[in-house]
Design an enzyme around this catalytic site. Sequence first.
Site, PDB file in Angstrom:
ATOM      1  N   SER A 203      13.853  -0.307   5.886  1.00  0.00           N
ATOM      2  CA  SER A 203      13.070  -0.338   7.122  1.00  0.00           C
ATOM      3  C   SER A 203      13.238  -1.615   7.924  1.00  0.00           C
ATOM      4  O   SER A 203      13.128  -1.594   9.144  1.00  0.00           O
ATOM      5  CB  SER A 203      11.594  -0.119   6.810  1.00  0.00           C
ATOM      6  OG  SER A 203      11.089  -1.158   6.001  1.00  0.00           O
ATOM      7  N   HIS A 231      13.069   6.324   7.354  1.00  0.00           N
ATOM      8  CA  HIS A 231      13.853   6.017   8.556  1.00  0.00           C
ATOM      9  C   HIS A 231      15.125   6.856   8.668  1.00  0.00           C
ATOM     10  O   HIS A 231      15.860   6.731   9.636  1.00  0.00           O
ATOM     11  CB  HIS A 231      14.206   4.523   8.591  1.00  0.00           C
ATOM     12  CG  HIS A 231      12.993   3.677   8.750  1.00  0.00           C
ATOM     13  ND1 HIS A 231      12.447   3.375   9.978  1.00  0.00           N
ATOM     14  CD2 HIS A 231      12.175   3.110   7.833  1.00  0.00           C
ATOM     15  CE1 HIS A 231      11.363   2.649   9.810  1.00  0.00           C
ATOM     16  NE2 HIS A 231      11.172   2.466   8.515  1.00  0.00           N
ATOM     17  N   LYS A 262       7.954   8.794  12.492  1.00  0.00           N
ATOM     18  CA  LYS A 262       9.087   8.028  13.003  1.00  0.00           C
ATOM     19  C   LYS A 262       9.950   8.961  13.864  1.00  0.00           C
ATOM     20  O   LYS A 262       9.507   9.336  14.937  1.00  0.00           O
ATOM     21  CB  LYS A 262       9.793   7.351  11.849  1.00  0.00           C
ATOM     22  CG  LYS A 262       8.906   6.170  11.406  1.00  0.00           C
ATOM     23  CD  LYS A 262       9.131   5.589  10.078  1.00  0.00           C
ATOM     24  CE  LYS A 262       8.079   4.504   9.871  1.00  0.00           C
ATOM     25  NZ  LYS A 262       7.887   4.126   8.481  1.00  0.00           N
TER      26      LYS A 262
HETATM   27  C1  LIG Z   1       6.729   3.446   7.822  1.00  0.00           C
HETATM   28  C2  LIG Z   1       7.118   3.523   6.406  1.00  0.00           C
HETATM   29  C3  LIG Z   1       6.255   4.063   5.444  1.00  0.00           C
HETATM   30  C4  LIG Z   1       4.842   4.405   5.742  1.00  0.00           C
HETATM   31  O1  LIG Z   1       4.736   5.528   6.526  1.00  0.00           O
HETATM   32  P1  LIG Z   1       3.495   5.673   7.495  1.00  0.00           P
HETATM   33  O2  LIG Z   1       3.501   7.099   7.885  1.00  0.00           O
HETATM   34  O3  LIG Z   1       3.737   4.739   8.627  1.00  0.00           O
HETATM   35  O4  LIG Z   1       2.279   5.282   6.708  1.00  0.00           O
HETATM   36  C5  LIG Z   1       6.737   4.219   4.169  1.00  0.00           C
HETATM   37  N1  LIG Z   1       7.984   3.827   3.834  1.00  0.00           N
HETATM   38  C6  LIG Z   1       8.817   3.268   4.731  1.00  0.00           C
HETATM   39  C7  LIG Z   1      10.171   2.858   4.299  1.00  0.00           C
HETATM   40  C8  LIG Z   1       8.396   3.082   6.031  1.00  0.00           C
HETATM   41  O5  LIG Z   1       9.207   2.502   6.902  1.00  0.00           O
END
Ligand SMILES: *Cc1c(COP(=O)(O)O)cnc(C)c1O
Length: 410
Positions: A203, A231, A262
């Site tokens: 991330s 991602h 995302k």
């Molecule tokens: C954003 C993210 C999460 C958490 O997801 P949310 O829906 O924002 O709580 C988990 N793992 C990774 C790698 C992330 O980038």
Amino acid sequence: MRTKNFEHDNRISARLQNHFEPELKERLGELRAQGLYRELRRVDSPQTPNLEIAGRTFLNFSSNDYLGLANEPSIKHAAIKAVEQFGASAGASRLICGSLAPFHDLEEKLAAFKKAEAALTFSTGYAAALGAVTALLGPDDFVLIDKLVHASLIDAAKLSDAKLRVFAHNDLNDLEDKLKWVAAQRAQNSKRNALIITESIFSMDGDLAPLKEIVELKDRFNAWLMVDEAHATGVFGNTGRGLADQIGVNHRIEVQMGTLGKALGASGGFIAGSRTLIDYLINRARSFVFSTAPVPASAAAASAALEIVDSADGTARRKTLWNNVAALKMQLNLKSVSGPIIPLILGDETKALAAAATFFDRGIYVPAIRYPTVRRGAARLRVTITAAHNEQDISALAESWNAAQRDLIS
Ligand SMILES: *Cc1c(COP(=O)(O)O)cnc(C)c1O
């Protein structure tokens, strides 16, 4: 405008006589001194390549809305329709008051999308990580995590009470060494399980895990594997099914995780895998069992997004995205870029803040990422590019990056 109630609350905090307020102020002062203080910035527009902040329009290079779906009309309409049909709230946990149809529709779509037997959605990706890992592991077990995994996975591993081992980022030799140590411990008690956790695209660094080799290691050592594709979902693979699908190892991964907030432009998290895994999580994942279901609108939005991701429109958006990634790589003169997350590493926290300020002054919104999101001394600007950016946007970013570098030298 401040209401009467709010003023009343203010007076209460002023009346606290113990060291609560002074202590927290002191802690915040320490964060400020280290360049680690964070604050919220109010945005008065939707998440698109342009953000409206304090009456000014900024070019947005900060969101994870990789396919430009967060403000997509058909997704918004799906959410509105779900509000009209199912209301604004789910009422309770899905095990308590019944499980609304939009969640079932979404989970069927997710299972098909991930080529898995079943899927389960959670209110966030954070909740999905916490729920799955703590359900699967206990104090007798082992959990091996990549050094750079997301905070949700670190917290999940800690909360599980399993013995935690951190392997160096994407380092197969270190992972193998740690698996050998775990194997020695497990030799005495075959009931002890081991789970490896990694991300497919990281991330904050944007690089890719060697998933094929990790799958081979976990099979060799009889461990389980959980891959967080937060991602990669919607972005990697011909159909946006993720990196595991792209390299053909998805069916060899016990626990596949993804998020809906995302590239899918909605909100929530999910786990995909065998029917048995999902039935088990429905029973044992505490963040699922003991939490009110998300609003039905978010499930409907995610379903509509999946339809786009899986369509010719989705393919076209991914093509634009990857063209934009290539253009940005060229304009910023970067050597290795694996995807739409591009870290511009500055090291020092105050340098990262100064560079972000240069961008901001020039009307470009790029966040400075600092400890504890990344390690101390690894502060950076985290540039994310989406399918909704155009050539001019990318040129503007490159010009500002040159200006920021000049500012830092002078
Ligand atoms: C954003 C993210 C999460 C958490 O997801 P949310 O829906 O924002 O709580 C988990 N793992 C990774 C790698 C992330 O980038």
